[in-house]
Design a protein around this motif. Structure first.
Motif, PDB file in Angstrom:
ATOM      1  N   GLN A 350      56.851  34.002  68.094  1.00  0.00           N
ATOM      2  CA  GLN A 350      57.016  33.657  66.662  1.00  0.00           C
ATOM      3  C   GLN A 350      55.958  32.748  66.280  1.00  0.00           C
ATOM      4  N   GLN A 351      55.333  32.080  67.030  1.00  0.00           N
ATOM      5  CA  GLN A 351      54.286  31.468  66.604  1.00  0.00           C
ATOM      6  C   GLN A 351      52.561  31.847  66.655  1.00  0.00           C
ATOM      7  N   THR A 352      52.007  31.305  65.695  1.00  0.00           N
ATOM      8  CA  THR A 352      50.355  31.715  65.881  1.00  0.00           C
ATOM      9  C   THR A 352      49.977  30.722  66.577  1.00  0.00           C
ATOM     10  N   GLY A 353      48.632  30.671  67.012  1.00  0.00           N
ATOM     11  CA  GLY A 353      47.617  29.816  67.891  1.00  0.00           C
ATOM     12  C   GLY A 353      48.352  29.294  69.012  1.00  0.00           C
ATOM     13  N   VAL A 354      49.133  30.133  69.975  1.00  0.00           N
ATOM     14  CA  VAL A 354      49.435  29.501  71.257  1.00  0.00           C
ATOM     15  C   VAL A 354      48.430  29.731  72.399  1.00  0.00           C
ATOM     16  N   ALA A 355      47.896  31.368  72.219  1.00  0.00           N
ATOM     17  CA  ALA A 355      46.727  31.541  73.160  1.00  0.00           C
ATOM     18  C   ALA A 355      45.561  30.622  72.903  1.00  0.00           C
ATOM     19  N   ASP A 356      45.116  30.483  71.835  1.00  0.00           N
ATOM     20  CA  ASP A 356      43.784  29.757  71.853  1.00  0.00           C
ATOM     21  C   ASP A 356      43.997  28.311  72.181  1.00  0.00           C
ATOM     22  N   ARG A 357      45.127  27.739  72.008  1.00  0.00           N
ATOM     23  CA  ARG A 357      45.095  26.180  72.907  1.00  0.00           C
ATOM     24  C   ARG A 357      45.206  26.177  74.265  1.00  0.00           C
ATOM     25  N   HIS A 396      50.020  23.156  81.813  1.00  0.00           N
ATOM     26  CA  HIS A 396      51.086  22.221  81.709  1.00  0.00           C
ATOM     27  C   HIS A 396      50.773  20.989  80.574  1.00  0.00           C
ATOM     28  N   GLU A 397      49.755  20.594  80.653  1.00  0.00           N
ATOM     29  CA  GLU A 397      49.520  19.481  79.706  1.00  0.00           C
ATOM     30  C   GLU A 397      48.987  19.920  78.441  1.00  0.00           C
ATOM     31  N   VAL A 398      48.461  21.046  78.160  1.00  0.00           N
ATOM     32  CA  VAL A 398      48.216  21.845  76.669  1.00  0.00           C
ATOM     33  C   VAL A 398      49.606  21.730  75.972  1.00  0.00           C
ATOM     34  N   PHE A 399      50.585  22.171  76.720  1.00  0.00           N
ATOM     35  CA  PHE A 399      51.753  22.596  76.020  1.00  0.00           C
ATOM     36  C   PHE A 399      52.861  21.330  76.161  1.00  0.00           C
ATOM     37  N   SER A 400      52.318  20.130  76.800  1.00  0.00           N
ATOM     38  CA  SER A 400      53.051  19.040  76.749  1.00  0.00           C
ATOM     39  C   SER A 400      54.452  19.248  77.546  1.00  0.00           C
ATOM     40  N   LEU A 401      54.289  20.353  78.578  1.00  0.00           N
ATOM     41  CA  LEU A 401      55.519  20.649  79.442  1.00  0.00           C
ATOM     42  C   LEU A 401      56.139  19.300  79.955  1.00  0.00           C
ATOM     43  N   HIS A 402      55.577  18.279  80.226  1.00  0.00           N
ATOM     44  CA  HIS A 402      56.118  17.058  80.949  1.00  0.00           C
ATOM     45  C   HIS A 402      56.998  16.275  80.015  1.00  0.00           C
ATOM     46  N   GLN A 403      56.939  16.687  78.592  1.00  0.00           N
ATOM     47  CA  GLN A 403      57.697  16.093  77.613  1.00  0.00           C
ATOM     48  C   GLN A 403      59.157  16.750  77.301  1.00  0.00           C
ATOM     49  N   GLU A 404      60.030  15.978  77.476  1.00  0.00           N
ATOM     50  CA  GLU A 404      61.451  16.461  77.134  1.00  0.00           C
ATOM     51  C   GLU A 404      61.225  16.892  75.587  1.00  0.00           C
ATOM     52  N   PRO A 405      61.916  18.149  75.306  1.00  0.00           N
ATOM     53  CA  PRO A 405      61.726  18.446  73.685  1.00  0.00           C
ATOM     54  C   PRO A 405      62.913  17.605  73.187  1.00  0.00           C
ATOM     55  N   THR A 406      62.625  17.178  71.818  1.00  0.00           N
ATOM     56  CA  THR A 406      63.685  16.178  71.202  1.00  0.00           C
ATOM     57  C   THR A 406      64.863  17.058  70.852  1.00  0.00           C
ATOM     58  N   ALA A 463      36.645  32.892  74.871  1.00  0.00           N
ATOM     59  CA  ALA A 463      37.992  33.297  74.314  1.00  0.00           C
ATOM     60  C   ALA A 463      38.757  32.170  73.292  1.00  0.00           C
ATOM     61  N   ALA A 464      38.601  30.897  73.711  1.00  0.00           N
ATOM     62  CA  ALA A 464      39.075  30.106  72.920  1.00  0.00           C
ATOM     63  C   ALA A 464      38.732  30.037  71.570  1.00  0.00           C
ATOM     64  N   LYS A 465      37.210  30.071  71.366  1.00  0.00           N
ATOM     65  CA  LYS A 465      36.558  29.872  70.198  1.00  0.00           C
ATOM     66  C   LYS A 465      37.343  31.398  69.204  1.00  0.00           C
TER      67      LYS A 465
END
Ligand code: ADP
Ligand code: ASP
Ligand code: MG
Length: 592
Positions: A350-357, A396-406, A463-465
């Protein structure tokens, strides 16, 4: 009375003390008023040892005898577990796969379950026994012992939970739940309280060894709630259920498959049937292929790349050699030094801008992406093996997977209070094998257009750009593929909603002047056909069936992507309805 299936993996029954500890958990659950079925794996590394013994005798042991040998590991543990429970003053009966009546097909060492009889287990349970079932094994119609593939005890456990209508299937293991990625590979990995079946299915097939992926197919097909938890504590672990941990997170987990190999068939005539020719030869060898990427035909020729498990490289090359010869392809190249790293999340649909991150993170770490494929809920990239570990950390870092979702739910997630109705499961199967391919939908999506940027530099950051600029223009990208580069240049193709085509093309044109590359080509009118169901990737024949039926109708495939639950192909817009009809006919027998 509730029914619980508890499964203990190898490390959880590695010695007699651990077997006693496991049996105490079973006894406690029984004393709390539940009926209990325990599924056990072979002790510790016993299966590895048995494999080693066989290898010492000869290089190619007969598969039937291999299964005869491997099944003994689990037979030892069930007997010891039953003795342990007896020593604690409760009644227990151990059963092998054959004694339970776990019927499988005859594919030794990777057999599929056809049916399970429940009478004997149910009667033993009703008589007050704890039933101890040997994991990982079954019996074919000629009474040959079969095994389900490494890690297959999870599948035995969830399959038993399904047919018995258990309230929950508890998987006791050496980690205290499912983590955002393998905690042994990344210290920052975080245990999640809940994960969706769809995400777990993708993660398991992309390298998250905590669950056998076929067990999750059962969980999904028969709505079995799974609780993954530690054998060594009583703390709650992770529920695998329908909903993800957080509805707002784009990515829920990441996985790595270290042992991949990439194969490219160069200069394949760009005609209907070419993919079919190649992949059907591979499927005949029962090898499952991933990351299929075809660059959009250049002067009537295309390069087709894909990945296979590294230990299947040689048989794949043999199969491809004959196909490429008959097609008149130019050459076949391969690389054994690659790994696949993937991000998985229900939210990304459902979200845009996932792959580019993800691509930006990899580029900042100086990692070159050799190939890209995506599906609705995953993005996979192929990188050189030495860079894979860093790539995993970056994702893992880009998507802040270490952080518990609120907004994560409080544990425990939904475990149905009443036993589910096993009759319903049986009714739904009606003569169909339990692990048989199930297709539930074939759809045609006529809302998209395709854009391809040819000859982009095969270097970090490109690809990022591209996808940053596309996202910045507010355009939602659905499928993305990046072909394997040739002479330092690769093709990037993606699909976008039709009304955004002009805008997308402008973005792409601007990028070609930035990168001094091109041309940009596009199809204003493409159709995406999707075949959805369960077991799509483990049943290697699905993509082949699609390729075959489309080729027979002279329909060229422009893009392909595959996931555990869906195969998508993109074809010319004028061919949509015809293609839909072809696929409906091709899957008539498995459409339920
Ligand atoms: P068992 O013998 O109990 O079946 P496995 O070794 O098959 O245990 O599975 C547990 C292991 O899975 C863990 O020790 C861990 O290293 C690995 N693993 C891989 N990916 C994950 C993940 N996403 N979450 C938790 N564990 C994982
Ligand atoms: N003992 C088997 C293996 O080691 C099955 C399992 O443990 O799940 O693969
Ligand atoms: Mg396991």
């Amino acid at each position: 009375m509730a029914l619980i299936v508890q499964k203990f993996g190898g490390t959880s029954v590695a010695d007699t003390e651990k077997i006693l500890a496991a049996s105490r958990k079973a006894v406690r659950a029984h004393q709390e008023g539940n009926q209990v079925v325990v599924v056990v794996s072979a002790m510790g590394k016993n299966t590895d040892l048995l494999i080693k013994l066989a290898a010492e005798i000869g290089e190619h042991p007969p598969a039937r005898e291999m299964d005869m040998l491997l099944s003994t590991g689990e037979q030892v543990s069930v007997a010891l577990m039953a003795m342990a429970i007896d020593s604690l003053g409760e009644q227990a009966v151990s059963l092998t796969g054959a004694q339970i009546g776990i019927r499988t097909d005859s594919t030794h060492t990777k057999a599929r379950i056809i049916s399970i009889s429940t009478e004997r287990i149910q009667q033993l349970l009703d008589e007050g026994n704890i039933v101890i079932a040997a994991g990982f094994q079954g019996i074919d119609e000629d009474y040959n012992i079969t095994t389900l593939g490494r890690g297959g005890s999870d599948t035995t456990a969830v399959a038993l939970a399904a047919v018995l209508g258990a309230n929950v299937c508890e998987i006791y293991t050496d980690v205290d739940g499912v983590y955002t990625t393998d905690p042994r590979k990344l210290a920052e990995a975080r245990r999640v309280s809940q994960i969706s079946c769809d995400e777990m299915l993708e993660l398991a097939s992309l390298g998250a060894g905590v669950m056998h992926s076929r067990s999750i197919e059962f969980a999904k097909k028969f709505s079995v709630p799974i609780h993954v938890r530690s054998s060594f504590t009583d703390l709650p672990g992770t529920m695998i259920v329908a909903e993800p941990e957080s509805p707002n997170m784009a990515v829920g987990g990441a996985a790595i498959t270290m042992n991949e190999a990439r194969i490219t068939v160069l200069g394949v005539p760009d005609v209907p049937g070419a993919s079919f020719e190649i992949f059907s030869r591979i499927a005949e060898q029962n090898i499952s292929v991933d990351m299929i990427v075809q660059n959009v035909g250049d002067e009537g020729h295309a390069d087709i790349s894909f990945t296979v498990p590294r230990d299947e490289l040689q048989p794949t090359l043999d199969a491809v050699a004959s196909a490429s010869q008959s097609l008149g392809a130019l050459d076949v190249t391969h690389d054994e030094n690659v790994a696949k790293v993937s991000a998985v999340g229900l939210g990304m649909a459902q979200q845009t801008g996932v792959a580019d991150r993800m691509f930006r993170g990899l580029s900042e770490a100086g990692i070159n992406i050799q190939m890209i494929t995506t599906s609705e809920i995953k993005i996979s990239v192929l990188v050189s093996r030495p860079e894979a570990q860093t790539a995993l950390r970056v994702i893992h870092e880009v998507f802040s997977l270490h952080q518990e979702p609120t907004d994560r739910p409080t544990f425990p997630a939904t475990v149905s209070p009443e036993p589910r109705d096993p009759v319903d499961v049986v009714a739904r199967l009606q003569g169909v094998g339990m692990e048989e391919l199930t297709i539930d939908q074939i759809t045609l999506d006529e809302s998209q257009a395709r854009v391809s940027i040819h000859n982009v530099p095969d270097a970090p950051g490109v690809a990022a750009k591209v996808f940053e600029d596309v996202a910045a223009a507010g355009i939602f990208v659905d499928m993305i593929v990046q072909s394997y580069g040739r002479d330092g240049l690769a093709d990037l193709s993606f699909t976008v909603p039709k009304p955004t085509l002009q805008n997308s093309q402008q973005v792409a044109d601007k990028l070609t002047s930035d990168f001094q590359c091109g041309p940009v080509t596009s199809s204003p009118d493409v159709c995406k056909l999707s075949v959805s169901g369960i077991g799509l990737r483990s049943h290697t024949g699905v993509a082949i069936r699609m390729f075959r039926s489309l080729a027979a109708a002279d329909i060229n495939i422009e893009m392909v992507n595959t996931s555990e639950v869906r195969v998508n192909v993109v074809v010319d817009g004028s061919k949509g309805l015809l293609a839909l009809k072809c696929l409906q006919t091709a899957f008539e027998d498995v459409l339920r």
